[in-house]
Scaffold this motif. Structure first.
Motif, PDB file in Angstrom:
ATOM      1  N   ILE A 205       0.832  -1.196   0.000  1.00 16.47           N
ATOM      2  CA  ILE A 205       0.000   0.000   0.000  1.00 16.47           C
ATOM      3  C   ILE A 205       0.871   1.252   0.000  1.00 16.47           C
ATOM      4  N   HIS A 206       0.360   2.281  -0.646  1.00 17.64           N
ATOM      5  CA  HIS A 206       0.873   3.620  -0.431  1.00 17.64           C
ATOM      6  C   HIS A 206      -0.077   4.271   0.562  1.00 17.64           C
ATOM      7  N   TYR A 207       0.468   5.093   1.432  1.00 22.49           N
ATOM      8  CA  TYR A 207      -0.406   5.732   2.408  1.00 22.49           C
ATOM      9  C   TYR A 207       0.162   7.063   2.869  1.00 22.49           C
ATOM     10  N   PHE A 235       2.188  -7.969  13.970  1.00 24.42           N
ATOM     11  CA  PHE A 235       2.906  -6.719  14.232  1.00 24.42           C
ATOM     12  C   PHE A 235       2.381  -5.554  13.401  1.00 24.42           C
ATOM     13  N   VAL A 236       1.478  -5.843  12.463  1.00 21.03           N
ATOM     14  CA  VAL A 236       0.867  -4.792  11.655  1.00 21.03           C
ATOM     15  C   VAL A 236      -0.244  -4.127  12.472  1.00 21.03           C
ATOM     16  N   TRP A 237      -0.308  -2.817  12.393  1.00 22.88           N
ATOM     17  CA  TRP A 237      -1.376  -2.113  13.099  1.00 22.88           C
ATOM     18  C   TRP A 237      -2.734  -2.655  12.648  1.00 22.88           C
ATOM     19  N   PRO A 238      -3.622  -2.960  13.574  1.00 25.11           N
ATOM     20  CA  PRO A 238      -4.936  -3.554  13.228  1.00 25.11           C
ATOM     21  C   PRO A 238      -5.743  -2.723  12.247  1.00 25.11           C
ATOM     22  N   CYS A 239      -5.634  -1.393  12.336  1.00 23.00           N
ATOM     23  CA  CYS A 239      -6.424  -0.547  11.436  1.00 23.00           C
ATOM     24  C   CYS A 239      -6.055  -0.787   9.979  1.00 23.00           C
ATOM     25  N   LEU A 240      -4.749  -0.984   9.694  1.00 22.86           N
ATOM     26  CA  LEU A 240      -4.314  -1.197   8.317  1.00 22.86           C
ATOM     27  C   LEU A 240      -4.764  -2.560   7.795  1.00 22.86           C
ATOM     28  N   ALA A 241      -4.677  -3.576   8.664  1.00 20.19           N
ATOM     29  CA  ALA A 241      -5.135  -4.910   8.261  1.00 20.19           C
ATOM     30  C   ALA A 241      -6.629  -4.905   7.968  1.00 20.19           C
ATOM     31  N   GLU A 242      -7.366  -4.167   8.785  1.00 18.72           N
ATOM     32  CA  GLU A 242      -8.832  -4.145   8.603  1.00 18.72           C
ATOM     33  C   GLU A 242      -9.230  -3.370   7.356  1.00 18.72           C
ATOM     34  N   VAL A 243      -8.609  -2.226   7.110  1.00 15.51           N
ATOM     35  CA  VAL A 243      -9.042  -1.412   5.977  1.00 15.51           C
ATOM     36  C   VAL A 243      -8.733  -2.087   4.643  1.00 15.51           C
ATOM     37  N   VAL A 244      -7.577  -2.760   4.512  1.00 17.89           N
ATOM     38  CA  VAL A 244      -7.261  -3.373   3.212  1.00 17.89           C
ATOM     39  C   VAL A 244      -8.196  -4.535   2.900  1.00 17.89           C
ATOM     40  N   LYS A 245      -8.747  -5.154   3.936  1.00 18.12           N
ATOM     41  CA  LYS A 245      -9.678  -6.271   3.694  1.00 18.12           C
ATOM     42  C   LYS A 245     -11.020  -5.790   3.159  1.00 18.12           C
ATOM     43  N   THR A 246     -11.250  -4.477   3.175  1.00 21.09           N
ATOM     44  CA  THR A 246     -12.474  -3.925   2.589  1.00 21.09           C
ATOM     45  C   THR A 246     -12.225  -3.395   1.181  1.00 21.09           C
ATOM     46  N   MET A 247     -10.978  -3.559   0.685  1.00 21.17           N
ATOM     47  CA  MET A 247     -10.592  -2.948  -0.591  1.00 21.17           C
ATOM     48  C   MET A 247     -10.251  -4.001  -1.647  1.00 21.17           C
ATOM     49  N   LYS A 248     -10.187  -3.526  -2.890  1.00 23.44           N
ATOM     50  CA  LYS A 248      -9.663  -4.319  -3.990  1.00 23.44           C
ATOM     51  C   LYS A 248      -8.480  -3.568  -4.603  1.00 23.44           C
ATOM     52  N   GLY A 250      -6.117  -1.409  -6.553  1.00 24.37           N
ATOM     53  CA  GLY A 250      -6.406  -0.175  -7.282  1.00 24.37           C
ATOM     54  C   GLY A 250      -7.321   0.769  -6.530  1.00 24.37           C
ATOM     55  N   GLY A 251      -7.902   0.282  -5.453  1.00 25.00           N
ATOM     56  CA  GLY A 251      -8.826   1.107  -4.693  1.00 25.00           C
ATOM     57  C   GLY A 251      -8.114   2.074  -3.754  1.00 25.00           C
ATOM     58  N   LYS A 252      -8.864   3.106  -3.347  1.00 33.68           N
ATOM     59  CA  LYS A 252      -8.362   4.072  -2.388  1.00 33.68           C
ATOM     60  C   LYS A 252      -9.405   4.272  -1.291  1.00 33.68           C
ATOM     61  N   ALA A 253      -8.927   4.552  -0.088  1.00 35.72           N
ATOM     62  CA  ALA A 253      -9.848   4.746   1.028  1.00 35.72           C
ATOM     63  C   ALA A 253      -9.216   5.634   2.084  1.00 35.72           C
ATOM     64  N   VAL A 254     -10.068   6.294   2.840  1.00 35.66           N
ATOM     65  CA  VAL A 254      -9.650   7.031   4.027  1.00 35.66           C
ATOM     66  C   VAL A 254     -10.046   6.202   5.235  1.00 35.66           C
ATOM     67  N   CYS A 255      -9.117   6.001   6.140  1.00 33.72           N
ATOM     68  CA  CYS A 255      -9.376   5.237   7.360  1.00 33.72           C
ATOM     69  C   CYS A 255      -9.075   6.137   8.557  1.00 33.72           C
ATOM     70  N   VAL A 256     -10.105   6.445   9.327  1.00 31.98           N
ATOM     71  CA  VAL A 256      -9.935   7.240  10.540  1.00 31.98           C
ATOM     72  C   VAL A 256      -9.887   6.264  11.709  1.00 31.98           C
ATOM     73  N   PHE A 281      -5.572   7.773   7.929  1.00 34.74           N
ATOM     74  CA  PHE A 281      -4.783   7.169   6.849  1.00 34.74           C
ATOM     75  C   PHE A 281      -5.506   7.360   5.522  1.00 34.74           C
ATOM     76  N   GLU A 282      -4.775   7.838   4.524  1.00 34.54           N
ATOM     77  CA  GLU A 282      -5.245   7.814   3.140  1.00 34.54           C
ATOM     78  C   GLU A 282      -4.507   6.652   2.482  1.00 34.54           C
ATOM     79  N   VAL A 283      -5.243   5.608   2.133  1.00 36.70           N
ATOM     80  CA  VAL A 283      -4.638   4.348   1.708  1.00 36.70           C
ATOM     81  C   VAL A 283      -4.940   4.055   0.241  1.00 36.70           C
ATOM     82  N   GLU A 284      -3.898   3.640  -0.487  1.00 40.78           N
ATOM     83  CA  GLU A 284      -4.053   3.169  -1.861  1.00 40.78           C
ATOM     84  C   GLU A 284      -3.500   1.748  -1.951  1.00 40.78           C
ATOM     85  N   LEU A 285      -4.345   0.824  -2.344  1.00 39.30           N
ATOM     86  CA  LEU A 285      -3.941  -0.580  -2.431  1.00 39.30           C
ATOM     87  C   LEU A 285      -3.338  -0.839  -3.807  1.00 39.30           C
ATOM     88  N   VAL A 286      -2.003  -1.064  -3.866  1.00 39.98           N
ATOM     89  CA  VAL A 286      -1.331  -1.165  -5.164  1.00 39.98           C
ATOM     90  C   VAL A 286      -1.002  -2.593  -5.566  1.00 39.98           C
TER      91      VAL A 286
END
Length: 289
Positions: A205-207, A235-248, A250-256, A281-286
């Motif tokens: 991810i880019h973030y 060891f990955v922050w839970p917020c990042l693991a959770e947000v990417v599981k809602t994405m495909k 090429g997608g982008k999302a904001v995670c507060v 977090f502004e996340v881009e799944l690459v």
């Protein structure tokens, strides 16, 4: 008036431990040179696992200040480990101090720096017999339980403030957003059409991470260096693991994210993230593997 008294006490402590005082250094049988500036007459010595609240400064032989704990924190705290065998290290110095003591120590400079980092370039800047002069005040010894109890009292109002700021931010920026079961707010800004992410996937991810006030913490775009991790890595922050599981892909999302799903209530010293800080977090799944 209280501030004047506080700073006067600090001046008295450091003046009492200055190199110009007439009191000579004594030596332990293992070669640790020391002298008392203030003897508290306390019976409390540190034990392995204790937390030590300290004021520490050290100087070279020319009396040039090399380090001052007050530049790090007004509450400089170290974990104490009892030396495995008696010697003349800074840890041996801490071990002989009682709660409330102020002392000065002479410690071999090369040994001090090599104990911290055997590859330190500072080692060669000193003669083999050159010593550093340490001024140490042991203000308080905390057991692990005492330290945790005090930390909770300090953290509680910070976390209450965090919750208020988080609620206010969501109401103003994303009024229609609903929290997940874990308290995250996820707002999809671009729909991906690639591979979905499961628990065993590896992603890149880019973030961009900021605090609620907009202060930048880090952006991977600056160095074109995406973060790569396995979703199930503990060891990955839970917020990042959770947000990417809602994405495909090429997608982008904001995670507060509240602190409980990011750096934690106590923050992260290595990343210099304070306690109880919500992160956006502004996340881009690459990449998805």
């Amino acid at each position: 008036m209280k501030h004047w008294i506080f700073y006067s006490l600090i001046i008295v402590f450091f003046a009492a431990c200055s190199s110009e005082t007439a009191t000579k250094y004594e030596s332990t049988e293992h070669g640790l040179e020391y002298k008392y500036c203030v003897n508290s007459n306390s019976d409390t010595l540190p034990q392995t696992g204790d937390k030590l609240l300290l004021k520490v400064r050290f100087f070279n032989e020319k009396d040039t200040l090399l380090w001052d704990s007050r530049e790090i924190s007004s509450r400089f705290i170290m974990d104490f480990i009892q030396p495995s065998k008696p010697g003349a290290t800074i840890n041996d110095a801490y071990a002989m101090m009682h709660e409330g003591d102020s002392m000065s120590f002479l410690i071999n400079a090369r040994q001090f720096y090599s104990a911290a980092d055997p590859q330190s370039p500072m080692i060669q800047k000193f003669r083999e017999d050159e010593k550093l002069r340490f001024q140490v005040k042991l203000e308080k010894i905390y057991s692990q339980k005492e330290f945790e109890e005090e930390a909770k009292q300090v953290i509680k109002p910070l976390c209450e403030e965090e919750n208020m700021l988080l609620v206010d931010y969501i109401e103003k920026q994303y009024p229609d957003a609903k929290p997940t079961k874990t308290g995250l707010y996820i707002i999809h800004t671009k729909k991906g059409n690639g591979i979905s992410v499961n628990d065993t996937a590896e992603v890149a991810i880019h973030y961009r991470a900021t605090y609620i006030n907009g202060e930048l913490i880090y952006t991977s775009y600056a160095k074109a260096d995406p973060l790569i991790f396995k979703v199930n890595d503990p060891f990955v922050w839970p917020c990042l693991a959770e947000v990417v599981k809602t994405m495909k892909k090429g997608g982008k999302a904001v995670c507060v994210s509240p602190s409980s799903m990011a750096a934690g209530e106590y923050g992260d010293k290595k990343l210099r993230i304070p306690p109880c800080k919500s992160i956006i977090f502004e996340v881009e799944l690459v990449v998805v593997k």
